[in-house]
Design a protein around this motif. Sequence first.
Motif, PDB file in Angstrom:
ATOM      1  N   ILE A   1      -7.696  -5.639   1.511  1.00 27.62           N
ATOM      2  CA  ILE A   1      -6.360  -5.289   1.041  1.00 27.62           C
ATOM      3  C   ILE A   1      -5.350  -6.205   1.722  1.00 27.62           C
ATOM      4  CG2 ILE A   1      -4.666  -3.445   0.785  1.00 27.62           C
ATOM      5  CD1 ILE A   1      -7.359  -2.963  -0.646  1.00 27.62           C
TER       6      ILE A   1
ATOM      7  N   PRO B   1      -3.082  -3.464  -2.624  1.00 27.97           N
ATOM      8  CA  PRO B   1      -4.166  -2.899  -3.449  1.00 27.97           C
ATOM      9  C   PRO B   1      -4.240  -3.474  -4.860  1.00 27.97           C
ATOM     10  CG  PRO B   1      -2.966  -1.158  -2.311  1.00 27.97           C
ATOM     11  CD  PRO B   1      -2.179  -2.413  -2.109  1.00 27.97           C
TER      12      PRO B   1
ATOM     13  N   THR C   1       0.837  -1.207   0.000  1.00 27.32           N
ATOM     14  CA  THR C   1       0.000   0.000   0.000  1.00 27.32           C
ATOM     15  C   THR C   1       0.867   1.251   0.000  1.00 27.32           C
ATOM     16  OG1 THR C   1      -1.799  -1.147   1.144  1.00 27.32           O
ATOM     17  CG2 THR C   1      -1.784   1.256   1.260  1.00 27.32           C
TER      18      THR C   1
ATOM     19  N   LEU D   1      -3.172   8.009  -1.758  1.00 25.99           N
ATOM     20  CA  LEU D   1      -4.298   7.660  -0.898  1.00 25.99           C
ATOM     21  C   LEU D   1      -5.100   8.884  -0.487  1.00 25.99           C
ATOM     22  CD1 LEU D   1      -2.626   5.054   1.498  1.00 25.99           C
ATOM     23  CD2 LEU D   1      -4.281   4.558  -0.306  1.00 25.99           C
TER      24      LEU D   1
ATOM     25  N   TRP E   1       2.305   1.692  -3.524  1.00 29.57           N
ATOM     26  CA  TRP E   1       1.299   2.194  -4.454  1.00 29.57           C
ATOM     27  C   TRP E   1       0.973   3.652  -4.156  1.00 29.57           C
ATOM     28  CZ3 TRP E   1      -0.307   0.447  -8.938  1.00 29.57           C
ATOM     29  CH2 TRP E   1      -0.189  -0.910  -9.235  1.00 29.57           C
ATOM     30  N   ASP E   2       0.920   4.019  -2.887  1.00 32.85           N
ATOM     31  CA  ASP E   2       0.664   5.404  -2.504  1.00 32.85           C
ATOM     32  C   ASP E   2       1.770   6.305  -3.044  1.00 32.85           C
ATOM     33  OD1 ASP E   2      -0.509   7.618  -1.221  1.00 32.85           O
ATOM     34  OD2 ASP E   2       0.541   7.215   0.665  1.00 32.85           O
TER      35      ASP E   2
ATOM     36  N   HIS F   1     -10.023   3.375  -2.399  1.00 30.88           N
ATOM     37  CA  HIS F   1      -9.466   3.541  -3.745  1.00 30.88           C
ATOM     38  C   HIS F   1      -9.622   2.269  -4.571  1.00 30.88           C
ATOM     39  CE1 HIS F   1      -7.617   7.585  -3.702  1.00 30.88           C
ATOM     40  NE2 HIS F   1      -7.656   7.407  -2.396  1.00 30.88           N
ATOM     41  N   VAL F   2      -9.421   1.114  -3.941  1.00 26.98           N
ATOM     42  CA  VAL F   2      -9.623  -0.136  -4.674  1.00 26.98           C
ATOM     43  C   VAL F   2     -11.093  -0.293  -5.054  1.00 26.98           C
ATOM     44  CG1 VAL F   2      -9.577  -2.662  -4.482  1.00 26.98           C
ATOM     45  CG2 VAL F   2      -7.615  -1.316  -3.716  1.00 26.98           C
TER      46      VAL F   2
ATOM     47  N   ALA G   1      -7.107   2.908   1.499  1.00 28.68           N
ATOM     48  CA  ALA G   1      -6.733   1.915   0.479  1.00 28.68           C
ATOM     49  C   ALA G   1      -7.966   1.131   0.031  1.00 28.68           C
ATOM     50  CB  ALA G   1      -5.665   0.974   1.029  1.00 28.68           C
ATOM     51  N   GLN G   2      -8.821   0.742   0.986  1.00 33.53           N
ATOM     52  CA  GLN G   2     -10.069   0.065   0.628  1.00 33.53           C
ATOM     53  C   GLN G   2     -10.890   0.915  -0.341  1.00 33.53           C
ATOM     54  OE1 GLN G   2     -11.370  -0.236   4.831  1.00 33.53           O
ATOM     55  NE2 GLN G   2     -12.024  -2.307   4.265  1.00 33.53           N
TER      56      GLN G   2
END
Length: 368
Positions: free
Chosen positions: A269, A275, A109, A355, A112-113, A309-310, A306-307
């Motif tokens: 996640i 993600p 995470t 995020l 990815w952020d 955005h996914v 994160a939840q």
Amino acid sequence: MTARVAAVHTARVSLAVTPDLVVRGARGTHDRSDFLLVRVVTTDDVEGYGEVSATALWSGEDGASAEHLIRTYVAPAIVGQPLVPVGRLETLMDRVLAANPFTKAGVSTALWDAYARNLGVPLAVALGGPYRDSVDIKLSLSGDGEHLDTVLAAARGMGFGAFKVKVGLGVDGDVARVRRVRELVGDDTFLGVDANGGWSRSDARRAVDGLREWDVEFVEQPVAPEDLDGLRAIRDLGVPVVADESVFSMADLRRIVERDAADCVSLYIGKSGGPGRALAMGNLAGVFGIDVLLGSNGELGIGAAAQLHVACALTDLSARFPSDIIGAHYYDEDVLERPLDSDGRVVRLGAEPGLGVVPRADLVKQFR
């Protein structure tokens, strides 16, 4: 993009659940949550944040083990490596550390952020979306008697209008608990149940029969995680089944598809390992006509972001079953400078890069 991973830092956080919202289910009582926050810094001085949801009873991982594994194995494997593609860094993590998906998810995470922040776009955009800018949510209710009434009152006070009831503790008590909630919330309120694998097949059948009168929208994980034929048998009774503990990996999802064992999968996640992998699993489920929701392990604000955005990047997100992006609602304090935009009914996607969240300044000082 030439940025490389320059450093990985961690900070431990432990928070008590708000007493009125303590969750009591078949897997035990969840009254405190331990987390390991993760910060990745790139050679371009871009920071990315992640969160390890470290509940040993659920994942077999905790803050101490996650911190040790990240510092000893994961960080040495990825520091100095190009940030792009993030998938390659996830593969490097797999090569030095087996299993431990929640630990890997915290680092993934953060990567990815950092990647999305480097691009200057929200993570949902970096993941190929967004397909929506808000997500319907629900909250878990548990306990009996006055405690149950208190939990529901607190949840309603936060704005929640859709719920799932924790069951799997004994069929007669489970049915009575759901009946009480239905009486309190009325006939038009969305209401499901979550057994956390606590029923045997025979108990699940008896429970489903007893719950029909109370119009439950779904039964989540009615039987043990490995009993996919049992999940299918409960589906055959005519009640929608949500698989949760049965689905950690892509291989688990494939088995659900092969057995036609669920109407919906609850993806985390943490369970998926990050993600990107959660998104891939969700999109594959959609190809086979299986609904997808984002489930919860009591995440804090970083994990909840994160939840979100996914969920927004998924091609298809369940319109029938609200997700569990509850963020800091369970806790008396948040780890973010500014909480997610949520009114208890929906949580909304922002336009900030990555995020879109920043940890509190006092927590940032704890990263080592």
